[in-house]
Enzyme design. Structure first.
Site, mmCIF file in Angstrom:
data_model
loop_
_atom_site.group_PDB
_atom_site.id
_atom_site.type_symbol
_atom_site.label_atom_id
_atom_site.label_comp_id
_atom_site.label_asym_id
_atom_site.label_seq_id
_atom_site.Cartn_x
_atom_site.Cartn_y
_atom_site.Cartn_z
ATOM 1 N N HIS A 104 -53.982 18.549 -2.553
ATOM 2 C CA HIS A 104 -53.621 17.145 -2.386
ATOM 3 C C HIS A 104 -54.875 16.322 -2.070
ATOM 4 C CE1 HIS A 104 -49.496 18.508 -2.402
ATOM 5 N NE2 HIS A 104 -49.037 17.284 -2.161
ATOM 6 N N ASP B 103 -7.092 -6.262 -5.249
ATOM 7 C CA ASP B 103 -6.694 -5.186 -6.146
ATOM 8 C C ASP B 103 -6.766 -5.614 -7.604
ATOM 9 O OD1 ASP B 103 -6.212 -3.383 -4.143
ATOM 10 O OD2 ASP B 103 -4.051 -3.715 -4.077
ATOM 11 N N GLN C 94 0.828 -1.207 0.000
ATOM 12 C CA GLN C 94 0.000 0.000 0.000
ATOM 13 C C GLN C 94 0.857 1.250 0.000
ATOM 14 O OE1 GLN C 94 -3.359 -0.199 -0.459
ATOM 15 N NE2 GLN C 94 -2.769 -2.340 -0.708
ATOM 16 N N GLU D 197 -9.789 1.608 4.339
ATOM 17 C CA GLU D 197 -10.134 1.169 2.991
ATOM 18 C C GLU D 197 -9.962 -0.349 2.880
ATOM 19 O OE1 GLU D 197 -8.582 1.957 -1.597
ATOM 20 O OE2 GLU D 197 -7.270 2.393 0.108
ATOM 21 N N HIS D 198 -8.770 -0.821 3.193
ATOM 22 C CA HIS D 198 -8.489 -2.256 3.222
ATOM 23 C C HIS D 198 -8.221 -2.675 4.662
ATOM 24 C CE1 HIS D 198 -6.821 -0.787 -0.713
ATOM 25 N NE2 HIS D 198 -7.584 -1.780 -1.159
ATOM 26 N N HIS E 278 2.154 3.027 -3.303
ATOM 27 C CA HIS E 278 1.335 3.933 -4.098
ATOM 28 C C HIS E 278 1.884 5.358 -4.002
ATOM 29 C CE1 HIS E 278 -1.907 1.393 -5.503
ATOM 30 N NE2 HIS E 278 -1.953 0.816 -4.338
#
Length: 455
Positions: free
Chosen positions: A441, A382, A281, A348-349, A284
């Site tokens: 109505h 992924d 990770q 996220e993960h 990135h």
């Protein structure tokens, strides 16, 4: 060179503030920008604007000046001087990239596409029809969005995987028009593998624009790029903030920030596996990697494994920078605290690398995607498993979910009644209309009751 990753001992008095500081840095409001990104901001705008200020200027200029602004920012930010005719990748370029691609690579793309399609079609929302009472017919109908835009990163690496994980769910939902934007770089709009994957997936609308200017072009529409109904896909902080800025003009999937993982490990975990997951990770760049453990001595073993691996990996320097800026090795009091901290980070993960991950699963209620067991690295999700890897980041998993085919569907309620159904619902409608003072109505029901009575 010793890795200067932060270490937090939850038994210490200062642990609470250290964790709070880490959470602030990883929040959607954080300034998670690479050093290169900060330098470009000053060079282009002449002052150190904040990322939201940068995005606001770019989006306003694109809305006002259209394609000219997109090309101007492409020159200034990407250092690429594109002519209007060069923005869209031609059919001939897509065909040539596909023709020259390694057949095994294309076979891999095809197999993964089938994995994703199988999963996404299995979870696809289906139309619902119910008749709660005689004469009352209700339903929920799903129809695909007409046109969507997909952002594919291309700054530090090529990402055909992101193409698969965004385009294929949209195709599973039945979207007919898919426009892909990708930066004009060797990893993006000039990457033959990415272009070949586009052709393999049947995507023929690919544009060489990236960053906030690409998001603005998709949202507002510019010469040669018609506007879309929804924008999906990950990117850097500027892409995320641009999606936030245009939300309301179009729909978006999420405000995604840097990739992140929280890894829960016990004594059965292999320090080398943990190091690999944290680095995967961090590479990135930026990327956030956090380990939670209650096993004495495991942090020391993991740090040693990290330093050994970083010295040998091609992107080791990038990963080291991310680990030192946004990484943490946290020693918890027990597994219950590890579970609580994981839910607080809302990652996220989430990788549960324990002897019995299923046992912890009921308590782990907040995460974009959960990976169970020592042999399930995040890379499987992924690249190939089936669920999309476009997931909520920066703590937004508290309320957001990962991208799926269902995000490309719109819902429409269906209501139909006959005379019996009208008579059954009318008294309650009339009463509430009287309470709210909405006489028309009530009249819209009364006039039909009178006609129904006569018939």
């Amino acid at each position: 060179m010793s890795l200067k990753i932060r270490r937090i001992d939850c038994a210490r008095d200062d642990a609470r503030e250290a964790i709070a500081s880490l959470r602030r840095e990883l929040s959607p409001k954080g300034n998670v920008v690479s050093p290169e990104g900060r330098a470009r901001t000053v060079a282009v705008f002449g002052e150190p604007l904040t990322p939201p200020q940068v995005v606001e200027r770019i989006c306003e200029h694109v809305a006002d000046r259209g394609l000219d602004a997109v090309l101007d920012y492409t020159r200034k930010l990407d250092k690429v001087d594109l002519k209007p005719a060069e923005v869209r990748v031609s059919a001939e370029e897509l065909d040539e990239a596909h023709r020259k691609a390694d057949p095994e690579y294309l076979a891999t793309i095809a197999r993964i596409r089938e994995n994703v399609l199988t999963y996404q079609r299995a979870i696809l929302n289906r139309d619902v029809h119910v008749e709660p009472k005689p004469g009352i017919r209700l339903g929920l109908r799903y129809t695909p969005l007409r046109r969507v835009g997909v952002c594919i990163p291309g700054g530090a690496a090529a990402y055909p995987s992101t193409l698969l994980m965004t385009v294929v769910p949209a195709q599973a939902a039945g979207v007919q028009e898919i426009a892909v934007v990708v930066p004009p770089t060797k990893f993006g709009g000039y990457n033959p593998e990415l272009l070949a994957a586009c052709r393999e997936l049947g995507v023929d609308e690919v544009y060489r624009v990236g960053g906030a200017q690409a998001v603005a072009a998709l949202a507002y529409g510019v010469d040669g790029i018609p506007p879309v109904d929804k924008i999906v896909g990950p990117g850097n902080l500027f892409v995320a903030l641009a999606k936030k800025h245009v939300y309301g003009e179009v729909d978006i999937d999420s405000i995604a920030g840097p990739s992140e993982v929280v890894l829960i490990a016990d004594a059965s975990a292999d320090p080398r596996y943990i190091a690999a997951d944290l680095i995967s990770q961090a590479e990135h760049s930026p990327g956030a990697s956090i380990m939670l453990t209650w096993t004495p001595g495991l942090i020391d073993k993991v740090q040693a494994a990290l330093e050994e691996a970083l010295a040998t990996l091609d992107r080791g320097d990038l990963a080291r920078d991310s680990l030192e800026r946004f990484g943490a090795l946290i020693e918890c009091v027990d597994e219950h605290q590890a579970v609580a901290l994981s839910n607080m980070f809302a990652p996220e993960h989430l990788h549960v690398s324990t002897a019995d991950p299923e046992r912890l699963l009921p308590g782990l209620t907040i995460a974009g995607a959960i990976f169970l067991g020592h042999l399930t690295p995040v890379a499987l999700g992924d690249y190939a498993a089936g669920p999309s890897h476009v997931l909520p980041t920066s703590g937004t998993a508290r309320w957001a979910s990962g991208l799926s085919a269902n995000d490309f569907l719109r819902r429409s309620s269906l209501i139909g009644v006959d005379a019996h159904g009208l008579a059954a619902l009318a008294p309650d409608v009339q009463r509430l209309a009287d309470v709210e003072g909405l006489t028309a109505h009530r009249w819209s029901v009364d006039v039909r009751l009178n006609r129904a009575d006569r018939s």
